[in-house]
Enzyme design. Structure first.
Site, mmCIF file in Angstrom:
data_model
loop_
_atom_site.group_PDB
_atom_site.id
_atom_site.type_symbol
_atom_site.label_atom_id
_atom_site.label_comp_id
_atom_site.label_asym_id
_atom_site.label_seq_id
_atom_site.Cartn_x
_atom_site.Cartn_y
_atom_site.Cartn_z
ATOM 1 N N HIS A 162 0.841 -1.206 0.000
ATOM 2 C CA HIS A 162 0.000 0.000 0.000
ATOM 3 C C HIS A 162 0.873 1.251 0.000
ATOM 4 C CE1 HIS A 162 -3.631 2.345 1.543
ATOM 5 N NE2 HIS A 162 -2.630 3.175 1.782
ATOM 6 N N GLU A 163 1.826 1.297 0.920
ATOM 7 C CA GLU A 163 2.689 2.471 1.022
ATOM 8 C C GLU A 163 3.642 2.561 -0.170
ATOM 9 O OE1 GLU A 163 1.801 4.527 3.043
ATOM 10 O OE2 GLU A 163 0.652 3.334 4.470
ATOM 11 N N HIS A 185 1.884 4.276 -3.021
ATOM 12 C CA HIS A 185 1.912 5.736 -2.864
ATOM 13 C C HIS A 185 3.268 6.294 -3.316
ATOM 14 C CE1 HIS A 185 -1.904 6.307 -0.920
ATOM 15 N NE2 HIS A 185 -1.594 5.626 0.173
#
Length: 265
Positions: A58-59, A62
């Protein structure tokens, strides 16, 4: 060290992440084969490991999207190594989400990578950077539920099937919560570039409390019921029954001793 060598080091997958993947794979194998004496413990390790992997991805989504959007400082911060220890707020990104999974079985969204937004031009790029994380959870949920909606469950051991169902539910809750247009969450980051400057300035002070506010509201029985009814509806659309999710949750929380009834279809 040359610039090229430094760039390569900034993007090398961290041994910490590889270790988490290894624990996830071994515990998943133990659940599948029934090798572990305590099936619940194996399910616990498998789900927690896979959940941390999804948080790292997820990170990473980003960070990678920000890199291509113009923030060239991302690599030097270590965000492209998938190492959870490199996050700005490891407590918010890893520890708290894992604790909330253990406590109640909800995929709490985290927040970790610091993006230098002034380096990025264009509202669409800013929105895409914010959306990249939750979209990773969506893809993870699709992958976890694939055996269900593809009808490929023949031969899949029941504990592994239940663990996948519970893990997929965590991904769905994380995606839904994170896409809420609440300050401090990715959903607000998607719409923020399109708001007026004055409105953004008024909302900005509330950003640190957005996640806390969502958590408090979810404690309200009426809101909690509506939220999980929607989550179970999504899971049902993917071919995952609510009973399978509950079995996975009970096996995961093995210390409560409530998962024995789920050992048989």
């Amino acid at each position: 060290m040359t610039t090229a060598a430094r760039r390569h080091g900034d993007r090398r997958i961290s041994p910490v992440f590889l270790g988490i993947v290894a624990v996830t794979a071994v515990s998943g194998w133990a659940v599948w084969t029934g090798f572990a004496t305590l099936t619940g413990l194996a399910v616990f390790l498998f789900v927690v490991g896979a959940w941390i992997v999804s948080l790292c991805l997820h990170e990473y989504a980003h960070a990678r999207t920000a890199l291509h959007g113009g923030d060239v400082s991302i690599g030097a911060k270590g965000y492209l190594t998938l190492n959870p220890l490199k996050y700005t707020h490891a407590l918010l990104s890893i520890v708290l989400p894992v604790v909330f999974v253990i406590m109640g079985g909800i995929g709490l969204p985290g927040g970790a990578v610091f993006i230098e937004r002034h380096r990025i031009r264009g509202r669409w790029r800013h929105s895409l950077i914010s959306a990249a994380g939750p979209l990773t959870n969506v893809l993870f949920a699709v992958a976890c539920t694939a055996p269900f909606w593809l009808g490929a469950l023949d031969g899949v051991p029941w504990p592994f099937r239940f663990a996948l169902a519970f893990l997929a539910m965590l991904q769905v809750t994380a995606a839904v919560l994170n896409l809420l247009p609440v300050p401090g969450l990715d959903g607000y980051g998607v719409v923020e570039p399109w708001l007026s400057h004055s409105l953004r300035r008024r909302v900005e002070p509330f950003a640190p409390f957005g996640l806390l506010a969502v958590f408090v509201v979810l404690w309200l029985p009426a809101v909690n019921g509506v939220f999980f009814d929607g989550v179970y509806a999504v899971m049902d659309a993917f071919g995952v029954r609510e009973a399978e999710i509950w079995c996975g949750r009970d096996l995961f929380m093995f210390w409560r001793g409530t998962g024995d009834w789920c050992q048989v279809p």
